[in-house]
Design a protein around this motif. Structure first.
Motif, short mmCIF file in Angstrom:
data_model
loop_
_atom_site.label_atom_id
_atom_site.label_comp_id
_atom_site.label_asym_id
_atom_site.label_seq_id
_atom_site.Cartn_x
_atom_site.Cartn_y
_atom_site.Cartn_z
N ILE A 1 2.01 18.20 2.93
CA ILE A 1 0.69 17.31 3.52
C ILE A 1 1.03 16.06 3.67
O ILE A 1 1.93 15.24 3.03
CB ILE A 1 -0.27 17.45 2.50
CG1 ILE A 1 -1.71 17.00 3.01
CG2 ILE A 1 0.12 16.79 1.16
CD1 ILE A 1 -2.79 17.12 1.95
N LEU A 2 0.70 15.32 4.77
CA LEU A 2 0.61 13.97 5.30
C LEU A 2 -0.07 13.02 4.36
O LEU A 2 -1.57 13.13 4.42
CB LEU A 2 0.70 13.80 6.57
CG LEU A 2 0.59 12.06 7.13
CD1 LEU A 2 1.94 11.43 6.34
CD2 LEU A 2 0.62 12.00 8.77
N LEU A 3 0.25 11.99 3.49
CA LEU A 3 -0.65 11.06 2.81
C LEU A 3 -0.73 9.79 3.45
O LEU A 3 0.31 9.41 3.73
CB LEU A 3 -0.19 11.03 1.30
CG LEU A 3 0.26 11.95 0.49
CD1 LEU A 3 0.71 11.84 -0.82
CD2 LEU A 3 -1.10 13.01 0.28
N THR A 4 -1.82 9.38 3.90
CA THR A 4 -2.24 8.16 4.44
C THR A 4 -2.23 7.16 3.34
O THR A 4 -2.43 7.48 2.17
CB THR A 4 -3.62 8.17 5.09
OG1 THR A 4 -4.50 8.39 4.27
CG2 THR A 4 -3.61 9.41 6.32
N THR A 5 -1.85 5.97 3.65
CA THR A 5 -1.84 4.85 2.82
C THR A 5 -2.44 3.81 3.01
O THR A 5 -2.59 2.60 2.27
CB THR A 5 -0.31 4.33 3.13
OG1 THR A 5 -0.20 3.77 4.42
CG2 THR A 5 0.81 5.35 2.90
N GLY A 6 -3.65 3.89 3.83
CA GLY A 6 -4.90 2.84 3.94
C GLY A 6 -5.59 2.69 2.63
O GLY A 6 -6.01 3.61 1.62
N ASP B 1 0.73 -1.13 0.04
CA ASP B 1 0.22 -0.09 0.11
C ASP B 1 0.75 1.29 0.05
O ASP B 1 0.53 2.24 -0.71
CB ASP B 1 -1.02 0.10 1.26
CG ASP B 1 -1.85 -1.00 1.20
OD1 ASP B 1 -2.33 -1.48 0.07
OD2 ASP B 1 -2.19 -1.77 2.29
N SER B 2 1.85 1.32 0.82
CA SER B 2 2.60 2.58 0.96
C SER B 2 3.62 2.58 -0.24
O SER B 2 4.01 3.55 -1.00
CB SER B 2 3.60 2.72 2.10
OG SER B 2 4.58 1.41 2.23
N ALA C 1 -0.19 -1.74 -8.75
CA ALA C 1 1.21 -1.79 -8.62
C ALA C 1 2.04 -2.48 -9.81
O ALA C 1 3.09 -2.04 -10.27
CB ALA C 1 1.52 -2.51 -7.33
N ALA C 2 1.31 -3.74 -10.31
CA ALA C 2 1.85 -4.29 -11.41
C ALA C 2 1.98 -3.41 -12.55
O ALA C 2 2.68 -3.37 -13.41
CB ALA C 2 1.07 -5.50 -11.41
N TYR C 3 0.70 -2.74 -12.79
CA TYR C 3 0.65 -1.72 -13.85
C TYR C 3 1.86 -0.66 -13.85
O TYR C 3 2.53 -0.36 -14.89
CB TYR C 3 -0.61 -0.79 -14.00
CG TYR C 3 -0.70 0.37 -14.81
CD1 TYR C 3 -0.77 0.18 -16.34
CD2 TYR C 3 -0.43 1.68 -14.30
CE1 TYR C 3 -0.49 1.31 -16.99
CE2 TYR C 3 -0.44 2.65 -15.07
CZ TYR C 3 -0.41 2.69 -16.13
OH TYR C 3 -0.38 3.58 -17.10
N ARG C 4 1.98 0.08 -12.64
CA ARG C 4 2.98 0.80 -12.44
C ARG C 4 4.43 0.37 -12.85
O ARG C 4 5.29 1.02 -13.33
CB ARG C 4 3.04 1.66 -11.14
CG ARG C 4 4.06 2.69 -10.96
CD ARG C 4 3.91 3.85 -11.87
NE ARG C 4 4.82 4.92 -11.71
CZ ARG C 4 6.16 4.78 -12.40
NH1 ARG C 4 6.47 3.74 -12.95
NH2 ARG C 4 6.87 5.71 -12.07
N PRO D 1 -9.65 -0.91 -3.54
CA PRO D 1 -9.67 -2.05 -2.74
C PRO D 1 -8.17 -2.94 -2.74
O PRO D 1 -7.59 -2.53 -3.86
CB PRO D 1 -10.66 -3.01 -3.57
CG PRO D 1 -11.45 -2.29 -4.31
CD PRO D 1 -10.62 -1.07 -4.68
N LYS D 2 -7.83 -3.77 -1.95
CA LYS D 2 -6.65 -4.19 -1.85
C LYS D 2 -6.24 -5.01 -3.06
O LYS D 2 -5.01 -5.04 -3.42
CB LYS D 2 -6.45 -5.22 -0.73
CG LYS D 2 -5.16 -5.84 -0.25
CD LYS D 2 -4.33 -4.73 0.33
CE LYS D 2 -2.93 -5.34 1.01
NZ LYS D 2 -2.23 -4.54 1.70
#
Length: 527
Positions: free
Chosen positions: A381-386, A284-285, A421-424, A413-414
């Motif tokens: 700014i703080l970005l949350t990673t949930g 996620d992060s 992530a795979a696309y990136r 969604p997870k």
């Protein structure tokens, strides 16, 4: 066009500059999106009288400064009968026609009946020998306004929009508008807003359809752009001067671009110098870091590693590698001293009680304090990673990993996190393979993995989609083959964690039902 909500003077200046550019490119009419002078949605700014004074001043300036090109622009209009969402036609210093939006959406993210009155009649005006009808956004999704315009003699329908993005939206729009064009035998210009506004993302992706329903031009998505389209005297669309963009981007590419734009505009429009986030070595992060770096540039992003006594070496190694691959500054601030201090401080209060989730939450809150301190000191700014799966079932710590100002993957969604992530990584490798394949873990106790507490994400995400986005009940979901006890447990978790989501930061909306303005459930309920 990408306006800034509330910046009426700045948006008017943008309209004037684009009108001049269009005229110099050979256009004799320029079409801008819905409520372009206020930005969309202006929400309760519409209740302020000073906003409407600024609108009148902006219209006066546009009329004074723009010549030799006709403009169609969107703005709110106070008149007899109330406030209307209008498409106005400005030509040679005058407003020569106005159309009031007839269908006011009051579902999903829309709340227009709170502010506007409904229009009731078509508007058709003459331009260079063509009869042009007007409609505004939701009007195109209803049969009446297009039919009225055609009956009033319109050969071309100009539809101005502030249509938010969600997954699959572009195809839905194009199919609908193509059918309307065929049914009524008129060309349609669909002009859409672009940009991020709080949770919403507007994708642009404007297009032109000929009277036979064929799409003859498409604008690119997620960037400001203009199309130049010529028509002959019988409203036959002449060939465009440049090839149309194909609407063939993959689902992952489209969603990723939406997330990048949402983060970029939230950070920049709110005046932050950049972003900071906690980098754990998890998926996620890692995805959030990639989105942030792509949105803001690596120099504007800072990653913070905050290992504890339970953090695996490979988590630290992978996090540092992610930062290196993206060119992002990373620093390490171990939480052990703070965690140990809290345990010692609380030892009398916890005397005789077993270790449980409390100690896990203390670790998350130590991290939240560190990240907020760096955010405050740096102005970033703080970005949350949930992700959405975690937000749905409350697998997150208030004032810990939920702390922050914006949540880029809050509506992801997870299972989709892994796909994005795979696309990136297909664009360029920025997330180590081990991060993609290892079992996800919060690393707040020894040998912990997410599946100790949650169903497999493939099952969880499928149940959540049915329960949250489709509003299906427990029995109906179980009837689709999911274990009834799992469905009941997931539903209970979703319902009882509404209080956490109400305190969560906003995040980019990419689904048809995101947490936030889409889904308003009571905190206290016996349903």
């Amino acid at each position: 066009m990408n306006p800034l909500v509330g910046d009426v003077a700045g948006n008017a200046e943008h309209v004037i500059a684009e009108a001049v550019r269009a005229r110099e490119a050979g256009a004799d009419m320029a079409v801008f999106p819905e409520l372009v002078l206020t930005g969309y949605p202006p929400e309760d700014l519409l209740l302020r009288s000073e906003l409407h004074a600024r609108i009148e001043a902006a219209l006066a300036r546009i009329q004074a400064e723009v010549r030799d090109i006709t403009l169609v622009i969107g703005y709110p209009r106070c008149s007899v009968g109330g406030l209307f969402n209008v498409a106005g036609v400005i030509r040679d210093g005058e407003v020569v026609a106005e159309y009031a939006k007839q269908h006011l959406p009051n579902y999903s993210v829309f709340d227009e009946k709170r502010y506007f009155q409904q229009g009731a009649t078509p508007t058709v005006f003459e331009h260079q020998g063509l009869r042009i009808g007007l409609s505004v956004c939701e009007d195109i999704w209803q049969e009446g306004p297009a039919q009225q315009a055609a009956a009033a003699g319109a050969q071309v329908l100009v539809n101005i929009n502030a249509s938010p993005f969600h997954r699959g939206k572009r195809g839905e729009r194009e199919a609908l508008v193509s059918r309307l064009a065929r049914d009524h035998g008129m060309a349609i210009l669909y002009a859409n807003l672009v940009g991020g506004q709080d949770e919403l993302v507007f994708d642009g992706a404007s297009f032109v359809v000929d009277a036979g329903g064929a799409i003859i031009q498409r604008a690119p998505a997620f960037v400001e752009a203009s199309l130049l389209q010529a028509f002959d005297a019988s409203a036959h669309a002449l060939a465009p001067p440049s090839p149309s963009e194909a609407a063939s981007a993959s689902d992952e590419a489209t969603l990723y671009d939406a997330l990048v734009l949402g983060v970029r505009d939230y950070v920049r429009k709110n005046g932050f110098s950049g972003a900071v986030l906690g980098l754990s070595g998890g998926i996620d992060s890692a995805l959030t870091l990639a989105i942030a770096a792509d949105a803001l540039g690596p120099d504007a992003v800072e990653a913070v590693l905050m290992p504890s006594r339970y953090t695996a070496d490979m988590s630290n190694e992978d996090a540092l590698e992610e930062a290196r691959l993206l060119g992002v500054k990373a620093q390490t601030v171990p939480i052990e001293p703070a965690f140990q201090s809290f345990l010692e401080m609380l030892e009398p209060a916890f005397a005789g009680q077993a270790v449980d989730v409390t100690e896990e939450n203390i670790q998350a809150r130590c991290r939240g304090i560190i990240l907020m301190a760096i955010s405050n000191k740096s102005g970033r700014i703080l970005l949350t990673t949930g992700n959405k799966s975690e937000m749905a079932v409350g697998y997150a710590t208030l004032y810990g990993d939920m702390a922050g100002g914006f949540a880029p993957i809050k509506d992801v969604p997870k299972t989709l996190v892994y796909r994005l992530a795979a696309y990136r990584n297909r664009r360029s490798p920025v997330i180590p393979e081990r991060v993609m394949t290892r079992a996800p873990s919060a690393e707040l106790r020894p040998d912990q993995v997410d599946q100790d507490s949650l169903p497999p994400y493939e099952v969880l995400d499928a149940i959540l989609r049915l329960y949250i986005e489709e509003d299906e009940g427990v029995e109906a979901i179980a009837a689709k083959g999911y274990p009834p006890e799992v469905v009941r447990r997931v539903a209970r978790l979703v319902d009882r964690n509404e209080y956490k989501r109400r305190q969560a930061p906003p995040g980019v909306r990419i689904s048809e039902r995101a947490f936030g303005r889409d889904r308003r459930y009571p905190l206290t309920s016996g349903f």
